[in-house]
Design a protein around this motif. Structure first.
Motif, PDB file in Angstrom:
ATOM      1  N   ALA A 477     -87.797  -7.009  11.790  1.00  0.00           N
ATOM      2  CA  ALA A 477     -88.026  -6.647  13.189  1.00  0.00           C
ATOM      3  C   ALA A 477     -89.404  -6.024  13.380  1.00  0.00           C
ATOM      4  O   ALA A 477     -90.104  -6.315  14.363  1.00  0.00           O
ATOM      5  CB  ALA A 477     -86.939  -5.681  13.652  1.00  0.00           C
ATOM      6  N   THR A 478     -89.813  -5.173  12.429  1.00  0.00           N
ATOM      7  CA  THR A 478     -91.136  -4.546  12.511  1.00  0.00           C
ATOM      8  C   THR A 478     -92.242  -5.592  12.453  1.00  0.00           C
ATOM      9  O   THR A 478     -93.213  -5.546  13.215  1.00  0.00           O
ATOM     10  CB  THR A 478     -91.307  -3.543  11.354  1.00  0.00           C
ATOM     11  OG1 THR A 478     -90.295  -2.536  11.464  1.00  0.00           O
ATOM     12  CG2 THR A 478     -92.677  -2.886  11.392  1.00  0.00           C
ATOM     13  N   THR A 479     -92.079  -6.547  11.562  1.00  0.00           N
ATOM     14  CA  THR A 479     -93.080  -7.608  11.422  1.00  0.00           C
ATOM     15  C   THR A 479     -93.167  -8.446  12.693  1.00  0.00           C
ATOM     16  O   THR A 479     -94.261  -8.776  13.176  1.00  0.00           O
ATOM     17  CB  THR A 479     -92.730  -8.505  10.221  1.00  0.00           C
ATOM     18  OG1 THR A 479     -92.648  -7.703   9.037  1.00  0.00           O
ATOM     19  CG2 THR A 479     -93.779  -9.577  10.010  1.00  0.00           C
ATOM     20  N   ALA A 480     -92.014  -8.799  13.249  1.00  0.00           N
ATOM     21  CA  ALA A 480     -92.003  -9.595  14.474  1.00  0.00           C
ATOM     22  C   ALA A 480     -92.635  -8.833  15.633  1.00  0.00           C
ATOM     23  O   ALA A 480     -93.346  -9.428  16.469  1.00  0.00           O
ATOM     24  CB  ALA A 480     -90.568  -9.988  14.817  1.00  0.00           C
ATOM     25  N   ALA A 481     -92.400  -7.529  15.685  1.00  0.00           N
ATOM     26  CA  ALA A 481     -92.987  -6.722  16.762  1.00  0.00           C
ATOM     27  C   ALA A 481     -94.508  -6.684  16.631  1.00  0.00           C
ATOM     28  O   ALA A 481     -95.234  -6.744  17.636  1.00  0.00           O
ATOM     29  CB  ALA A 481     -92.410  -5.310  16.721  1.00  0.00           C
ATOM     30  N   ARG A 482     -95.005  -6.581  15.410  1.00  0.00           N
ATOM     31  CA  ARG A 482     -96.458  -6.595  15.202  1.00  0.00           C
ATOM     32  C   ARG A 482     -97.043  -7.921  15.664  1.00  0.00           C
ATOM     33  O   ARG A 482     -98.134  -7.971  16.256  1.00  0.00           O
ATOM     34  CB  ARG A 482     -96.785  -6.346  13.727  1.00  0.00           C
ATOM     35  CG  ARG A 482     -96.489  -4.939  13.283  1.00  0.00           C
ATOM     36  CD  ARG A 482     -96.679  -4.746  11.799  1.00  0.00           C
ATOM     37  NE  ARG A 482     -98.074  -4.837  11.379  1.00  0.00           N
ATOM     38  CZ  ARG A 482     -98.520  -4.390  10.210  1.00  0.00           C
ATOM     39  NH1 ARG A 482     -97.686  -3.800   9.359  1.00  0.00           N
ATOM     40  NH2 ARG A 482     -99.780  -4.518   9.886  1.00  0.00           N
ATOM     41  N   ALA A 483     -96.328  -8.993  15.396  1.00  0.00           N
ATOM     42  CA  ALA A 483     -96.823 -10.307  15.812  1.00  0.00           C
ATOM     43  C   ALA A 483     -96.827 -10.419  17.335  1.00  0.00           C
ATOM     44  O   ALA A 483     -97.790 -10.932  17.932  1.00  0.00           O
ATOM     45  CB  ALA A 483     -95.944 -11.400  15.203  1.00  0.00           C
ATOM     46  N   ALA A 484     -95.770  -9.948  17.968  1.00  0.00           N
ATOM     47  CA  ALA A 484     -95.671 -10.061  19.425  1.00  0.00           C
ATOM     48  C   ALA A 484     -96.831  -9.351  20.121  1.00  0.00           C
ATOM     49  O   ALA A 484     -97.337  -9.823  21.153  1.00  0.00           O
ATOM     50  CB  ALA A 484     -94.338  -9.490  19.901  1.00  0.00           C
ATOM     51  N   ALA A 485     -97.274  -8.248  19.527  1.00  0.00           N
ATOM     52  CA  ALA A 485     -98.375  -7.487  20.126  1.00  0.00           C
ATOM     53  C   ALA A 485     -99.707  -8.217  20.024  1.00  0.00           C
ATOM     54  O   ALA A 485    -100.661  -7.902  20.743  1.00  0.00           O
ATOM     55  CB  ALA A 485     -98.468  -6.117  19.458  1.00  0.00           C
ATOM     56  N   LEU A 486     -99.794  -9.197  19.101  1.00  0.00           N
ATOM     57  CA  LEU A 486    -101.060  -9.908  18.883  1.00  0.00           C
ATOM     58  C   LEU A 486    -101.162 -11.195  19.707  1.00  0.00           C
ATOM     59  O   LEU A 486    -102.244 -11.778  19.816  1.00  0.00           O
ATOM     60  CB  LEU A 486    -101.202 -10.266  17.396  1.00  0.00           C
ATOM     61  CG  LEU A 486    -101.260  -9.119  16.392  1.00  0.00           C
ATOM     62  CD1 LEU A 486    -101.311  -9.680  14.974  1.00  0.00           C
ATOM     63  CD2 LEU A 486    -102.463  -8.231  16.654  1.00  0.00           C
ATOM     64  N   ARG A 487    -100.067 -11.638  20.294  1.00  0.00           N
ATOM     65  CA  ARG A 487    -100.039 -12.975  20.891  1.00  0.00           C
ATOM     66  C   ARG A 487    -100.933 -13.060  22.133  1.00  0.00           C
ATOM     67  O   ARG A 487    -100.980 -12.161  22.962  1.00  0.00           O
ATOM     68  CB  ARG A 487     -98.610 -13.354  21.260  1.00  0.00           C
ATOM     69  CG  ARG A 487     -98.498 -14.796  21.740  1.00  0.00           C
ATOM     70  CD  ARG A 487     -97.088 -15.308  21.686  1.00  0.00           C
ATOM     71  NE  ARG A 487     -97.069 -16.773  21.828  1.00  0.00           N
ATOM     72  CZ  ARG A 487     -95.987 -17.512  21.651  1.00  0.00           C
ATOM     73  NH1 ARG A 487     -94.845 -16.933  21.327  1.00  0.00           N
ATOM     74  NH2 ARG A 487     -96.051 -18.813  21.787  1.00  0.00           N
ATOM     75  N   ARG A 488    -101.615 -14.221  22.224  1.00  0.00           N
ATOM     76  CA  ARG A 488    -102.459 -14.509  23.386  1.00  0.00           C
ATOM     77  C   ARG A 488    -101.851 -15.670  24.172  1.00  0.00           C
ATOM     78  O   ARG A 488    -100.947 -16.367  23.676  1.00  0.00           O
ATOM     79  CB  ARG A 488    -103.867 -14.882  22.943  1.00  0.00           C
ATOM     80  CG  ARG A 488    -104.592 -13.779  22.151  1.00  0.00           C
ATOM     81  CD  ARG A 488    -105.874 -14.341  21.560  1.00  0.00           C
ATOM     82  NE  ARG A 488    -106.614 -13.345  20.781  1.00  0.00           N
ATOM     83  CZ  ARG A 488    -107.640 -13.635  19.976  1.00  0.00           C
ATOM     84  NH1 ARG A 488    -108.040 -14.903  19.852  1.00  0.00           N
ATOM     85  NH2 ARG A 488    -108.246 -12.683  19.306  1.00  0.00           N
ATOM     86  N   THR A 489    -102.376 -15.887  25.318  1.00  0.00           N
ATOM     87  CA  THR A 489    -101.839 -16.972  26.157  1.00  0.00           C
ATOM     88  C   THR A 489    -102.376 -18.348  25.780  1.00  0.00           C
ATOM     89  O   THR A 489    -101.798 -19.361  26.147  1.00  0.00           O
ATOM     90  CB  THR A 489    -102.173 -16.701  27.641  1.00  0.00           C
ATOM     91  OG1 THR A 489    -103.602 -16.581  27.780  1.00  0.00           O
ATOM     92  CG2 THR A 489    -101.493 -15.426  28.117  1.00  0.00           C
ATOM     93  N   ASP A 490    -103.497 -18.376  25.054  1.00  0.00           N
ATOM     94  CA  ASP A 490    -104.152 -19.664  24.759  1.00  0.00           C
ATOM     95  C   ASP A 490    -104.128 -19.996  23.272  1.00  0.00           C
ATOM     96  O   ASP A 490    -105.101 -20.515  22.723  1.00  0.00           O
ATOM     97  CB  ASP A 490    -105.599 -19.636  25.249  1.00  0.00           C
ATOM     98  CG  ASP A 490    -106.407 -18.501  24.622  1.00  0.00           C
ATOM     99  OD1 ASP A 490    -105.769 -17.580  24.058  1.00  0.00           O
ATOM    100  OD2 ASP A 490    -107.649 -18.542  24.684  1.00  0.00           O
ATOM    101  N   GLU A 491    -103.028 -19.692  22.604  1.00  0.00           N
ATOM    102  CA  GLU A 491    -102.941 -19.949  21.164  1.00  0.00           C
ATOM    103  C   GLU A 491    -102.957 -21.456  20.879  1.00  0.00           C
ATOM    104  O   GLU A 491    -102.329 -22.236  21.604  1.00  0.00           O
ATOM    105  CB  GLU A 491    -101.650 -19.355  20.591  1.00  0.00           C
ATOM    106  CG  GLU A 491    -101.503 -17.858  20.748  1.00  0.00           C
ATOM    107  CD  GLU A 491    -102.433 -17.065  19.849  1.00  0.00           C
ATOM    108  OE1 GLU A 491    -103.168 -17.695  19.048  1.00  0.00           O
ATOM    109  OE2 GLU A 491    -102.445 -15.837  19.943  1.00  0.00           O
TER     110      GLU A 491
END
Length: 888
Positions: A477-491
């Motif tokens: 869950a911690t790892t997924a939360a870190r990823a969610a914070a990095l996401r951009r709209t134009d990946e």
């Protein structure tokens, strides 16, 4: 004597010798030639022979006496002087006079040993047979060929050699290199206080499974000056002709030497044959390779530098600079006494080109060579890290670790530290405690985010996979939360897939299946469009969670193929995990069995014990679902030590599920319920996704124990998952569970009928048969025997097709109780073999023993015997010979 000899990794070889000696004691005499290179343990195997009850005679080959005829027989027969006939006393020099003819000497020796064998069984041990004088060896070979029918056994230890072999035609047992686990046991015996992991790995790499090399390398990592093995290798090299020595040095200089280059160098094929006969070179297809890495290590130090430079110069002359760019660049550089400006960069560019074509071994070698020529520490580190990544990609973690160790002293800055942590974490994902991999990969993600953003996101997905293997929901869950914070709209698509995968899996593990579905849907769609193997694997996992087993199987199959095509072979065992699981969900046991057997072999070869355990526990679950409790427990036993030592929550959860199935097979529902109840309350490291999948068996056990309330609670969560994913196979299990809970209530019939319909829609015949068995039982109890028999007969046919003896027995009992006096019987001649039977039949037809078959399929040899009886009955054959003829 045998009890004092410790032999690691030679259980099968010892068993072969024991069987031969047991037969000889019973009057079925025989002989065996134990062969292998220097230091492989031939003499040790002779010393370990169980000699109790035998009269033991020994003949030790001595190089200094190889020209003295017949010195070997003289040594052998000295203890029997008072029993020798005059002809043998003359022949061996134990009495003065003229010797008899060769044939008379050999027949007299045979007669004498057979006569002695009437008193006590006779065992003749011939060590270093190649150093015996020729007449002695020929006489002993004469006896060995005529040992049958007597209490006589002859064991030879022989190194491969060039020229005529008097022992030709006798049975041969070749000692191959030890595998890594056995080699580590040897090192542990030599160093009770332990060795550092880095040092042990380097010793394993150099020794190449040679027991003597392991012994001599264990102290310093190098063969000592007085090393017996060093002396043998050097003596063997010195004994070669000049052209053959030149050829061997070409192989020392070039790890990719091919026959074409040998021909261009104007070296005759006789040189190659001489080097092969001397045990220094091997020919694999069109490649000419050194027999071991140790040979390269020894000759690099033992042979003058000028000779090595000549080899490099010759290769630079014969190689095409465009076709073999990186190799040509390297040999040109190695000719010089000092590195030339720009050569490291040229090799680095050549490595990049090889990497783009998927030739990771060539890329690694070019990067390693570039590092040796690089002038700045940063450049050296960058090249070494590139080599480490290439070695990891191609499934050689030990070499990758060696590159990381060498790079460590030069690594500076966040980018290089991040690359090192990424590769280290990837290796740890396959062969270490998963929590260690999580830490390395999270650190790598932080360090790479600014310079290599896609790689930083990849590190997060790998970290989540490590947390999943550990069954650590908090880390996931911690790892997924870190990823969610990095996401951009134009990946870009590949990066977007990783974010979707992490989002969907995190929601699944949290039990929010409706929230998981959109992200997992997107991941599956993107994986279908993207060609790279990692995307295919993540898409397969997402499809599996969604219950789209066919799509999951398709993507996993594509992932394994893409991994091989692109050279990223380290991903193959991982892809095969999801291929096996998807096939198991579809009840396609043949595909699942083949996939996981291949997965174990591939993961073992690539040093990925965590993935080995994944496949073993999947194989165990498959056996348990078929009602084969013996095989299920056997496979779990093989995995148990690593599961515990490494803290592998995912395989542990598979194991608990498997044992619960075994409890149900043994009619111990209370034990099964207790085992699954511990999973339901999250005791220890439990994989939440697999925990949900155990619900149908929890319900089965709970209902049998009268615990309907507990069953209803667990079923509610499973039903939410099944409904949220819309998977027919899981919805069928949900309806079956509701039917069991309903008991005698009329709604049970409706649930059973819907479950049967959904099983057919989902294409899961094994689960269909179990549902029909449950339904048939209920109908019989409700005094509807005719309706019961219809379902039970369908179930019987399916269970027979899967060779599920346990369930066949249950159905037959139900049919008898329902008044079916003529129960369907198993057909024989035209019946198809089950997947496991097909594997066993093929191996038996190829000549494998029951123990060898069991070792390859991870079943006991008694289970092999049971299956072979059924195979013979189905195919109407009476022996392995007939089986081989039929399948040939």
């Amino acid at each position: 004597m045998a009890a004092e000899v410790v032999l690691r990794g030679r259980d099968q070889e010892r068993a072969t010798v024991q069987e031969l000696l047991a037969a000889s004691r019973a009057g079925q005499g025989s002989a065996l030639v134990i062969t292998g290179g220097s230091g492989t343990g031939k003499s040790s195997l002779l010393k370990a022979a169980p000699t109790a009850g035998f009269r033991v005679l020994t003949a030790q080959g001595v190089p200094a006496e190889s020209a003295l005829e017949p010195a070997g027989l003289h040594r052998l027969l000295q203890p029997l002087t008072d029993r020798l006939p005059e002809s043998l006393r003359l022949a061996t020099g134990l009495a003065p006079g003229s010797p008899s003819s060769t044939f008379a000497r050999q027949t007299e020796l045979h007669r004498l040993l057979c006569e002695l064998a009437t008193e006590d069984p006779v065992l003749v041990l011939v060590d270093d047979a190649g150093s015996l004088d020729r007449p002695s060896l020929e006489a002993l070979a004469f006896v060995a060929r005529r040992a049958a029918g007597h209490r006589l056994a002859v064991l030879f230890a022989l190194e491969p050699h060039r020229g005529e072999n008097p022992l030709t035609g006798l049975p041969v047992l070749e000692l191959r290199p030890l595998d890594d686990p056995a080699a580590m046991e040897v090192l542990s015996d030599l160093s009770p206080l332990g060795l550092s992991e880095d040092f042990a790995e380097e010793v394993l790499r150099l020794a190449g499974g040679n027991p003597l090399a392991l012994t001599e390398l264990a102290r310093t990592g190098e063969l000592p000056p007085d090393s017996a093995l060093r002396a043998r290798l050097r003596a063997r090299f010195d004994a070669l002709s000049p052209d053959t020595r030149r050829l061997v040095l070409l192989a020392v200089a070039d790890e990719d030497l091919e026959l074409d280059s040998v021909i261009r160098a104007e070296l005759e094929t006789e040189a190659l044959e001489e080097a092969r006969a001397g045990g220094l070179l091997v020919l694999r297809g069109e490649r000419v390779e050194l027999a071991t890495q140790l040979t390269r290590s020894v000759l690099r130090t033992e042979v003058p530098v000028s000779d090595h430079r000549q080899a490099h110069a010759l290769l630079a002359d014969v190689l095409d600079s465009e076709q073999h760019t990186s190799r040509w660049l390297w040999h040109r550089a190695a000719m010089s006494r000092e590195p030339i400006e720009g050569q490291a960069g040229e090799l680095g560019a050549a490595a990049a080109r090889a990497r783009r074509t998927g030739d990771y071994p060539a890329a690694s070698l070019a990067s390693e060579r570039a590092a040796s020529l690089a002038r700045s520490p940063q450049d050296k580190a960058a090249h070494l890290l590139a080599a480490a990544a290439d070695e990891w990609s191609t499934g050689r973690p030990r070499r990758s670790r060696a590159m990381l160790r060498e790079a460590a002293v030069h690594v500076r800055g966040r980018e290089l530290r991040g690359l090192a942590d990424f590769v280290r974490g990837g290796i740890e994902l396959g062969d270490s405690v998963p929590g260690t991999a999580v830490r390395s990969l999270l650190k790598a993600s932080d360090e790479l985010l600014d310079s290599h953003r896609p790689l930083a996101v990849t590190a997060l997905v790998f970290a989540a996979e490590a947390a999943s293997i550990a069954g650590d929901q908090a880390d996931h869950a911690t790892t997924a939360a870190r990823a969610a914070a990095l996401r951009r709209t134009d990946e870009p698509p590949a990066t977007a897939l990783m974010f979707d995968h992490l989002e969907g899996m995190a929601a699944t593990f949290a039990g929010d299946h409706l929230a998981a579905r959109p992200a997992l849907d997107r991941a599956v769609r993107l994986a279908t469009e993207l060609p790279d193997p990692r995307s295919k694997i993540w898409g397969s996992q997402a499809a599996y969670v969604l219950g789209r087993a066919s799509r999951s199987l398709e993507l996993a199959t594509q992932a394994a193929a893409a991994a091989r095509d692109t050279g990223m072979t380290s991903l193959v065992p991982w892809a095969l995990v999801y291929k096996s699981l998807a096939a198991l969900l579809l009840d396609q046991h043949s595909i699942s069995l083949d996939s996981s057997l291949e997965g174990v072999r591939e993961a073992t070869a690539m040093g990925q014990p965590n993935t080995v355990v994944d496949h073993l526990t999947i194989l165990a679950l498959m056996a348990a679902l078929q009602g084969d409790k013996t095989t299920a427990v056997h496979r779990l036993h093989l995995a148990a030590a690593d599961v515990s030592r490494r803290g592998l929550g995912r395989p542990s959860t598979f194991g608990s599920w498997t044992l619960a199935c075994v409890d149900l097979v043994d009619n111990r529902p209370a034990d099964a319920l207790n085992r699954l109840r511990l999973l339901a309350v999250d005791t220890g490291r439990v994989h939440p996704g697999i925990k949900v999948m155990t619900a149908p068996h929890f319900v089965e056990a709970a209902v049998a124990c009268g615990r309907q309330a507990a069953a209803a609670k667990v079923l509610q969560q499973f039903e939410g998952w099944a409904t949220g994913t819309g998977c027919p196979a899981r919805l069928a299990l949900s309806h079956r569970s509701h039917a069991l809970l309903a008991g005698t209530h009329p709604s049970a019939d409706e649930h059973f009928r819907e479950a049967i319909r959904l099983h057919r829609v989902g294409g899961t015949p094994m689960e269909l048969a179990k549902t029909e068995l449950f339904y048939g039982h209920r109908l019989r109890r409700d005094r509807q025997p005719k309706a019961a028999r219809e379902h039970l007969r369908d179930a019987l046919r399916i269970f027979q097709q899967y060779d599920s003896d346990h369930f066949v027995g249950l159905v037959r009992a139900e049919l008898r109780a329902s008044g079916d006096t003529i129960a369907p019987t198993r057909t024989t001649a035209t019946a198809e073999l089950t997947p496991q039977q097909s594997q066993i039949a093929r191996l038996a037809a190829e000549g494998a023993t029951n123990r060898e078959i069991g070792a390859q399929l991870f079943i006991s040899h008694r289970t092999v015997e049971h299956h072979l009886r059924n195979i013979f009955a189905r195919l109407e054959v009476r022996s392995r010979v007939e089986l081989a003829r039929l399948l040939g």
